[in-house]
Each structure stands twice: as structure tokens, then as C-alpha cells.
Design a protein around this motif. Sequence first.
Motif, PDB file in Angstrom:
ATOM      1  N   CYS A 901       0.839  -1.200   0.000  1.00 15.83           N
ATOM      2  CA  CYS A 901       0.000   0.000   0.000  1.00 15.83           C
ATOM      3  C   CYS A 901       0.874   1.250   0.000  1.00 15.83           C
ATOM      4  O   CYS A 901       0.595   2.223  -0.697  1.00 15.83           O
ATOM      5  CB  CYS A 901      -0.925  -0.024   1.209  1.00 15.83           C
ATOM      6  SG  CYS A 901      -2.092   1.350   1.287  1.00 15.83           S
ATOM      7  N   LEU A 906      -1.214  -1.383  -3.714  1.00 21.88           N
ATOM      8  CA  LEU A 906      -2.535  -1.668  -3.165  1.00 21.88           C
ATOM      9  C   LEU A 906      -3.229  -0.355  -2.837  1.00 21.88           C
ATOM     10  O   LEU A 906      -2.604   0.568  -2.307  1.00 21.88           O
ATOM     11  CB  LEU A 906      -2.428  -2.487  -1.874  1.00 21.88           C
ATOM     12  CG  LEU A 906      -2.372  -4.010  -1.922  1.00 21.88           C
ATOM     13  CD1 LEU A 906      -2.269  -4.560  -0.521  1.00 21.88           C
ATOM     14  CD2 LEU A 906      -3.589  -4.573  -2.631  1.00 21.88           C
ATOM     15  N   SER A 907      -4.499  -0.258  -3.167  1.00 21.06           N
ATOM     16  CA  SER A 907      -5.255   0.916  -2.742  1.00 21.06           C
ATOM     17  C   SER A 907      -5.659   0.740  -1.289  1.00 21.06           C
ATOM     18  O   SER A 907      -5.729  -0.382  -0.783  1.00 21.06           O
ATOM     19  CB  SER A 907      -6.500   1.075  -3.607  1.00 21.06           C
ATOM     20  OG  SER A 907      -7.434   0.033  -3.320  1.00 21.06           O
ATOM     21  N   PRO A 908      -5.929   1.835  -0.594  1.00 20.58           N
ATOM     22  CA  PRO A 908      -6.377   1.713   0.798  1.00 20.58           C
ATOM     23  C   PRO A 908      -7.613   0.830   0.951  1.00 20.58           C
ATOM     24  O   PRO A 908      -7.717   0.062   1.905  1.00 20.58           O
ATOM     25  CB  PRO A 908      -6.676   3.155   1.190  1.00 20.58           C
ATOM     26  CG  PRO A 908      -5.771   3.972   0.332  1.00 20.58           C
ATOM     27  CD  PRO A 908      -5.707   3.248  -0.976  1.00 20.58           C
ATOM     28  N   LEU A 911      -6.557  -2.711   0.642  1.00 22.78           N
ATOM     29  CA  LEU A 911      -5.847  -3.131   1.854  1.00 22.78           C
ATOM     30  C   LEU A 911      -6.846  -3.477   2.961  1.00 22.78           C
ATOM     31  O   LEU A 911      -6.731  -4.529   3.604  1.00 22.78           O
ATOM     32  CB  LEU A 911      -4.914  -2.009   2.326  1.00 22.78           C
ATOM     33  CG  LEU A 911      -4.209  -2.239   3.677  1.00 22.78           C
ATOM     34  CD1 LEU A 911      -3.272  -3.441   3.604  1.00 22.78           C
ATOM     35  CD2 LEU A 911      -3.418  -0.990   4.092  1.00 22.78           C
TER      36      LEU A 911
END
Length: 1354
Positions: A901, A906-908, A911
Motif C-alpha cells: 500500500c 494496493l489501494s487503501p 488493503l
Amino acid sequence: MEFSLQSSRLWEEVVEQTKLAKEKGIDPLLWALQVSSSLGTSGIALPSTELAHVLVNYICWDNNIPILWKFLDKALMMKIIPPLLVIALLSQRVIPSRRSHPAAYRLYLELLKRHAFALKCQINGLDYQEVMESIDATLHLSEIFGLQTTEPAILVVEFIFSIVWQLLDASLDDEGLLELTEEKVSRWAIKPQEMEIDGHDMYDEKNIAYCERLQNFNTTMAIEIIGQFLQNKATSRILYLARRNMSSHWVSFIQSLQLLGANSAALKNSKVLTSEALQELTSDSRIFLSRECKTSSRQKFHAVMAFGSLASSVSLCPGASRSDLWLPLDMVLEDAMDGYLVNTTSAVEIITGLTKTLQAINGTNWHDTFLGLWIASLRLVQRVRTSSNVQKFSALFSLNGYYVLNRESEERDPIEGPMPRLDTRLCMLLSIMTLVVADLIEEEEGAPTDETEYGSTNHWKEMKFPRKRRADLVSSLQVLGDYQGLLAPPKFVVSAANQAAAKAMLFVSGINVGSAYFECVNIKDMPFSCSGNLRHLIIEACIARNLLDTSAYYWPGYVNGRINQLPYSVPAQAPGWSSFMKGAPLTSVMINALVSSPASSLAELEKIFEIAVNGSEDEKISAATILCGASLIRGWNIQEYTVKFITRLMSPPVPADFTGSDSHLIDYAPMLNVLIVGIASVDCVQIFSLHGLVPQLACSLMPICEVFGSCVPNLSWTLPSGEEISPHAVFSNAFALLLKLWRFNHPPIEHGVGDVPTVGSQLTPEYLLLVRNSHLLSSENTHKDRNKRRLLEVASSSSPEPVFLDSFPKLKVWYRQHQKCIAATLSGLVHGTTVHQTVDRLLNMMFRKINKGSQSITSVTSGSSSSSGAGIEDNSLKPELPAWDILEAVPYVVDAALTACAHGKLSPRELATGLKDLADFLPASLATIVSYFSAEVSRCVWKPVVMNGMDWPSPAANLSNVEEHIKKILAATGVDVPRLSAGGSSPATLPLPLAAFVSLTITYKIDKASERFLNLAGPALESLAADCPWPCMPIVASLWTQKAKRWFDFLVFSASRTVFLHNSDAIVQLLKSCFTATLGLNIAPISSNGGVGALLGHGFGSHFCGGLSPVAPGILYLRVYRSIRDIVFITEEVVSLLMHSVREIACSGLPKQKLDKLKRSKNGMKYGQVSLAAAMTRVKLAASLAASLVWLSGGLGLVQSLIKETLPSWFISVHRSDRDQGSGLVAMLGGYALAYFTVLCGAFAWGVDSSSSASKRRPKILGSHMEFLASALDGKISLGCDEATWHAYVSGFVSLMVGCTPNWVLEVDVDVLRRLSKGLRQWNEEELALALLGIGGVGTMGAAAELIIEHFDS
């Protein structure tokens, strides 16, 4: 000592000289002068012990004639023989022969009256040591009393005691009463060794009638002399020393004396002593060390100090409240309601010890003590049900000295959130407090010795000999009915209170309907009105434990009249406990009825427990469900047994026919899961904590975690409800509950004080097992203490042997990994290992959608792991691995995901979704996620992320609202709340691990299924956010209030606490607010309201007038202090605030220049509007608050640091404010305040006796402090404080020890006590010096005796 007269020419000459004087009838005075001259010429020092032996031997009995007794009297007057030795020699000769020589006995008594009370001149002689050693050899004192010492003053005490005892036994023998004593015979030589033959007296003793009259007169005279010994200022105090230090002998002596007083015929002939007077002289209240001698400060301020009785000064001050006496108890009770506190020590033990401490320090009787307990626990309940709006403080009014709530004060709904609610507070009132009272009463009446009595259907042994404490309990509960405002029941217990009142009404009406009636009829539908209150529930709880009987139903005003008969018969049997006990089966309707209503007796619980042990699988599950229902939450009368049975079921024994290779616990999986889920709520955990079963509960959970965490999840069980559970589910539920029992998410920062770590750092798995194992240790105290016996029974029923963490290798591996994760950066993942493969499989499971469309997330290399490789083709396949294997991999999984992230892989949202998938797959993994995030936040290596509402959720919607409410909460403290954003334009940011964690938690639903895991994550999230810079916690609260609007009050209050964790000045201001509120110093008059009501208010949170209202400062501090790292600084600030408060109290309403002109008046010491009595009351209240704050903040370690280091440093330092004040009154009050504060701190930490384990540390710390006092009095230490402050401190501290904690004095070095006594005498504090020596044990008995003789022998 024997002398050969033939071998000594000198003594032969003395005998010849005496014989010649007798024959010639020489004047006794001339004879005495001649003997004195001849002995002086021969170089014999006078008085002579040898001459005493010679003369007594000569007289008894060959020369028993009047003139020789006159010679002996003149020799005593001329001081040529020691009087005490002569008395000792004569007692050995005359008392046994008193019947055959009544005249000699009469003369002996006359000599005794003349010389036994003139002690001062005899202890100042050069031959003092020699005389007392000769007396010891004559009377065998050391042998009889067992004190092997040659210290002459101790021998004086033994001598006086022995003479009185000889007279007593002789008098009993003369009146035929000796055989009625327990020993039947005397330990003294009061009867002749050979047969007596009448007639060898040379004067008129042949006259039988005359002899009988003389004997009777002698008996009366001997009894009168006994009374004189008990009345004389010097000898009565010397006898007090005998009582203190020769208790076993004293018991026999006093019993014989009371026998004489009650049955003596000779005593009726006395004109100077009556039977009643002698009985009074033998009472414990009569024999004491005097308070009549000259004492400067204590005599001057005795009326208002009364250190042994705080109530005395309260009574002098109209504005004072008796409830203030119990302020420490109120704080302890409220502190126990903190949902983050799971105590390993039973609340029964804590409160019992505290009660005995406050009873001793306050000097209250047991009626007031019991009333104080009920009042404090009722206030605890009312704080959660009444509005806390600051304007509602006016609802407080004083009734008989106690603050109570106005009946019209508005009830509100309790604040919602993961925190203890009303159930825990009612447990404290109706279960814990009654158990405390039971322990205190049993302490007086004696504990049962047969363990079989404990646990039978008659579960509280009937006491056949009620004593004063039981009577005081009755009177306190009768008076409790006057406090209607405190007794109003909360909404959900109104029905139970009304039922208790109805039960009493039916009983006094002679109608016996049994419990079945109330199971069938709703209390609202009853044909008569019964309005019950909390007192009715208290009475029922006491009756259930045999503290009271049903005669309580007849107390005036307890029931509202009577009825003649019920208008209709008892309805048909409905499902409930009565029908169950009659054999009704456990149908679903019956189960629901038993779950929703508490059992009323131990027999009902025992039957359910029997089913849980021996029933079918479905019956076991049903029984477990019932035990975790209303009987646990609201079964106040039998709650201690409910928690015991649940704990026992958590450790089922191995069946006799079990042959499997796996653990037998697997067969109990459904029942164990029901139990674990049933007790997982915050209130249930707190109830187990209050009953002291947390250590045993942890010990029961560890094998469950070990077994089910090692199972491959290819098993499943179906519950009667249709729910299917797996080993992962059982493990996760057990593991989550286990972790709640210790502060696992807190970093292992060693911030202990001295040689004692803080309580927080002690809460580890090892410590929990250590405490549990200690319950198995059998000792004398265990058999005397009902609570300890109960804990022993619960622990031994699980496993009679100690249990250690090594017994659970999988748990130990995880725990060590958890510690490493918090202490250091994550490392150690080796490519190709089993753990590495598990990491890959978990990452692929979590991010399978991402891995399908792009590069595998596992190819991202984090800073602490090197996981890489292709994903599993079937990403929907979840790894079938034991839970422990998964937990071992979770830190690396979370590390990889967080790193991805941070790198934009990875996007929040992805995640958070991935972490939620992991937590859903194995809920127990949430614990390791918490552990990892806590560690990473503390390392400050992750960049903050902007909570903008796009990548991360935004708090903007209600951040300003949270800020306003935080300001409202803290309004009463005067603390400034930092703005959440400068100018309102700066974006809200959080550290990446915290942002990830809060995003994960808000994905959970607020329902019962998620509650036990949110209860685990919630405190961790708050702790995590609190450790981050301001305003992280308000941002987290803002995000969560969007998710759970019902939790708004709880979340905002949690956010408000973090204000104090980032600013030590705010903590000081909060402490100052506590003192200001308690003492009423925010308003000028000293009689303004303060006390417990102002300190703790009415809890926190209110829906009154549209939101939260200011929270009382005491509540805020109790919810903040556990997160304060530098607790030593708290001690220094408390001492400073205490002294500042003293100055404020002294100056309230009185100009400085007139402080020293305070004058005495009839109503106390008054000047204008200020009373010294009122000032002293508030000074003690301030000291009580200060001691409570120190003890609660740091426990034993902080108290010992205070006494050993902080206070000596304070006295040595120069205090400019004291110099500038220039007031002797302020200085004196300051010294007394510090003395009261110090003794209270020590008493809270160690107890007033030696029953607690903490008391073992007392001698070292107390000895160090007493050495400091003695050295300063010796002039070896230079002090910087005001002389009046030091004088008041030392005299006050010693006074409190003597009057309230005499056991402490026995632990102090004898030399230190002697030096202290010497220093006190230099201050003209002879009374205090004597009292200190008098209770210092055998080592100081001699010095005390000499001081008594010096000051009281006239």
C-alpha cells in the motif's frame, strides 16, 4: 541467690548485732544507723542486696517478732537494703505461709503499700542492675514469662506483674475460687511446701477467731492493693506494658481477676473498692498509656486533630459530609468500572482490605463502616443512571452527613459503547459488597475449618454466636432506608426490586406462595401494590448469604402494609426454575425461561451444573447456555457460584473411558464454545474480574487455545441452533477472550518504580499463571479467609498442580513472537520455509482479485520480508492449516500488504478489504494484526496519509462536532483543548498503520457476532491512536462516529482523554481540578460543597440538553492515569498540590495577618467565619484524595517510592512558598496533612495488618523512613522545610502509627524507636514518646517502663 552465713564473718556480726538489739529492745532507728555505719566501715555499698537476704532469712521464720519487722522497715527507710528485692524475698516466704502467719502477711502487705509504688528512686540507684538480677533469680521471672533478657527495666515490668498476680492467686485461694480458674492451680508459690503447724508465732495467733478475722482482713487488703496497682498512674501503665508484650500470660491473669471481681466475698467488705470498680479496672478501655502528660502541640490541637477518629472533626464542621470519610472507597469502586482494567486480584479482597484500613484510620465503628460501604456502592450504581449535567449538581443535598441524589434527578439511558454498564455496577453492590461484609463478619465470628461445609446446599454456614459486627450490619441496613434518593432502582431492575418487596409483604402477611408464584405472575399484574427499591435487593442478597434472616421483613417501613389473602389461587405451573427443580425437561421453552431469569438458590445452580457435566451433548450445551444467562448477569444472590461453575466447566476432566490420541477437549467443543461466547461481553469479563477468577479463567483458556489452535480445520460441530462451528471458530473465540485478560497490545516499556513493576507490566500470561498457582498454596491465612478458600477450591478443581506457560508450547511460541514484533523490526522470514509458503497462500487468498488482473501482490518486497512467487491457481481455496501456523505467518502477511500500500501497489480500500478477509478467515488473526500495527506506529517509520475521503475515509463530516464536544467534556477542568486543525484548512492525516487499522475496524458490523472482536480491537485502536500525535484520536473518533452513531458519547469521551496524554501540564491541571472540586475551593467560603459528589459527579455522557456535558475531574483522571508513562512525576505534583490546597484552606475567608490570632471558642477554635476544626477536616480530605491518587496511579511501587525517596527529598529541600507565607498555622496544617497522607498511602498499599502479601515489603520501606525521621531528630540531617511543618509531620505520623497501625511499630528497629522517642521528649511530646515505646514490643518495653516511672511516679 543463696548465701552461706557461716562463711561470712561480716554477716555473722550483723546477725549478732541484730540479735543483741532485739534482746535489749534498742530503738529500730538506732539499730539501722549502727548497721549502716558498720557496713560502711567494711566497704559494703548501700543499699546491700546481701543484707536484704540476711535479714529476710533471719526473720522467716525463727525470729518472726514485731520488733524485727520494725528493724526491717527502718532498714528500708534508711535505704540500706533495696525495697524491691525485700518485697520479692518476702513474697517467696510470706505469701505461702499467710495462713499460719497472718500477722506477717499483714506486715508484708503494709510494706508493699509503702514501698512498691516508689519506683523512681529505686531505678536511679547505682545497684539497679544488680538488684533486678537478684529479683529475677529469686522469683524466676525470666523462666516464668519466657523473656530471656537482663535489661533491668523489663525485669521491673515482670516484677510488678508477678507481685500483683501472686496477690491475685493468693486471694482466689483464700476464697476457694482458685479451682474455678482454667489452670486450677497457681504458677506462683502461694501455698507452703511443707505441712503447716500452728503455734510457732510468738504472739497471739493461737486465738483462732482472731486469726480468722485477720486472715479475712488480709484478703480484703490484698484485693485493695491489687486495685491500687491497677489505679496508680505508674503501675497501671507498667501493667499495660505487660498486657501488650505478655499477652498469653495476661489473658490468664485477667480471667482470674474477673473471676475474683465477680465472686469475691471479701471484696464486699472493702470500703475503698467495689466489685464494679474492679471490673471496670480490668476492662480493656481502662488499661492504657495515659494521655494526661504534658504535650505541647497535641494538647493544643487535640480537639481538632483526633488523628484516630476523622469523624470527630467532621462533627465539628457543619459543612462536612461523613461520606467524605469513604472517598478512597468511592474512587476504588469507580476505578473498577474501567473496561480496560482486568484485575487479577478479587475485588472482595481489595475492598475488604481497604475497608479495614479506612475503619482503622477513620476510627469509625462498624455501624458507620457498613453504612459507608452501602452508601459508596449505591452512589456507584446511581452514577450510571442519572444525568451528569453540571447544572444537575444542584440535585445533591445532604442527608445525615451523606450526599444523596434528589429523587427528581432525571434518569437517562446509559452511554453505549464497549464498556461496562449497569450490570457490573450492580454486581459490585449486590454481590461483591455483600461478600465483603460476609468476610468482615466471619473474621470476627471465626471461619469454618471443615472444607466440606463450603459448597453444600447450605452454602453459607450458620453462625451460632452472633457478635457486634452482625448487629451493626443490621442497624446500618435499617438506617439505610432513610436514603431514598440513593435507593431508587434503575429501570431494568425495578421489577426485581418490586418482587423482593412483594416477597417480604407476603411473608409478613403469613402467605407462603414460593418462588413459583412470581414465575407465573407478572409483578405488574399482582393484586396489590409493591414498590421496591435497591435496599430490598440488598436485604435479599444478605439473607441469601445468612448475614440476615427474615426478621428483616418486619423492620419498620420495610413493607407497605399487609394483605389477608390472595384474591385468586396460584396459577398453573409455568416454565421456570420451580418446575425445572420438580423434574420438568429442558425443552426450548424451558431453556429460554431459565436463560432469561436468574436462579434463586445454589441448589438450582448445582442441578444445572450436574447436567452440564453428565448430561447428553445437547443437554450440556443447554446447561452451559443457561449458566451464561441471567444467572451470571443478574443472579446477584448466587453469582459467586455461577462464575465458579462456569470456570470449572471450562476445564472438563478427562473421561474415565477416554482412549483417543487427541485431546479430550475436542469432544467438548460445542459446550466450550457456548461458554466462551457467553462470557465474552465486557460486563461478563468484568464480573469474572471482580470475583477474582481472571487468573483461573486464563489458565482454563490456555489449553483450549493450545488444542484447538493445533487442529486442522477439517472438523466441524453443529449446535442445536443450527450454527456450524469449526476448530478455527472455537480457537478464535477462546484466543480473543484470553487476550482481553492482559494488555497484550501495550509495548513492554519498563516504567516500574523502585523494585516493584507497575500493574500494567505485570499483566502477562506468566503473571496470570503465577497468581493462579498462588491460589493453590495452602496457608493459615487461606483457611481463615473465605474468599481465599473459594479461589483455592476453584483452582484445585481445575488442576491441583501448578501450571506454567511451558505447558503450552504453541501459545508460548506465539507470545515470544508477539514480544519480538513489538520490541524490534519484523525479520526472520526465510524463503522456501513452511512459514514463507503460508504467507504466500494467505496473501493470494486476501488479494486474489488483484493477483488475477495484475502483478501478484506477493512480488512486492517489504522492508522486512522477501515473500515472492506465483499465486495459487485456485485463489478461492483457503489454506487448511492449524490456527497457530496461520498466526505465525500473519505479521509477515500484514507487513507485505502495508508495504504494498505504501508503494502504491494496493489501494487503501483493497488493503482494508484484504485485511478483513484475513480476519474473517481466522478471527484470531485480528490479535496479531493489532500487535503488528501497534509496533509499527511506535517506530514512526511510516509516512502519514491524508484522510481525504477518496483514498482514505474522511473525518471532515463531524470532526468539528467532536472538537466541540471534547471542549464540553473538559470544561470543568480548565484544560485548553488544542485545535484539531490550524485555521480549519489543514488536511487530517494519520500514520499509515493507524489509518489501515481504523479502516479495517470500521468494516465490522456493530452486532453481537462482531462484539467480542471489536471489544478486543477497540481498546487497542484507542491505545494506538493515543500514542500518535494530536489529533489522531479525535480523527479516529470522528471516523468511528460516522460508523456507529450510538457510540458517539463513548468515542468522544475516549478522544477527550488523549488531551492529557500529550501534555503534562494538562495532567497537572486535571489533578488541580480534582483537589479544587473535592475541597470546594472554587467558591470562597470554606463550607462550600465539595467532596465525593463534586469529584466524581454522576459519571459521564448525557442526552440531556442535546449532548455531552462537563465530566467530573475525578472520572476523567480515573480513565486517564493508566496511560501516563511518567508516574513518578504524578507523586511530586500531588504532594505539591496537597500543600497548595492546605494554604488555600487556611486562607479561605481569613486575612493572612489574622491567621496566627485564631482563638478558642465553645464550638471549636474559631475566628470570624473560619473554624480550625473545619479547616482540619478539609485538610484530611485533601490528604485522603492525595493518597488515593498516588495509590491508584502507581500502586505499591509508587507508594514505596514516595515514602522512601520523594518525601525525604521534600523535607530536605527549601520551600520558598513556605517562607513567604509566614504563617505558623499553615505550616502546622501542612505537616499534619503530609502525615495523614503518608500513613494513608502506606495503609492502602500494605494494609494495617499483615494479612496481605504486600505487607511483607513494609518493614524495609517503613524502616527506611523511620530511620530518616530519627536521624533528622538526632541532628544528623539538615532540613529545609519549616520547623513547624516538620514538628507537625513527625508528631502526626507517629500518632497515626500508634493509634491506627500499631502493627507497623512492631516492625521498626528497636534502636530507631528509642531514638524517635528521645527526639519526641525533647519536643515535650512525652505522651507520644511513651505511646510509641509502649507498643514497640519487648525491645522497647524497658525504655517505656523507665519513661513511665520517670513521669508518673510521684
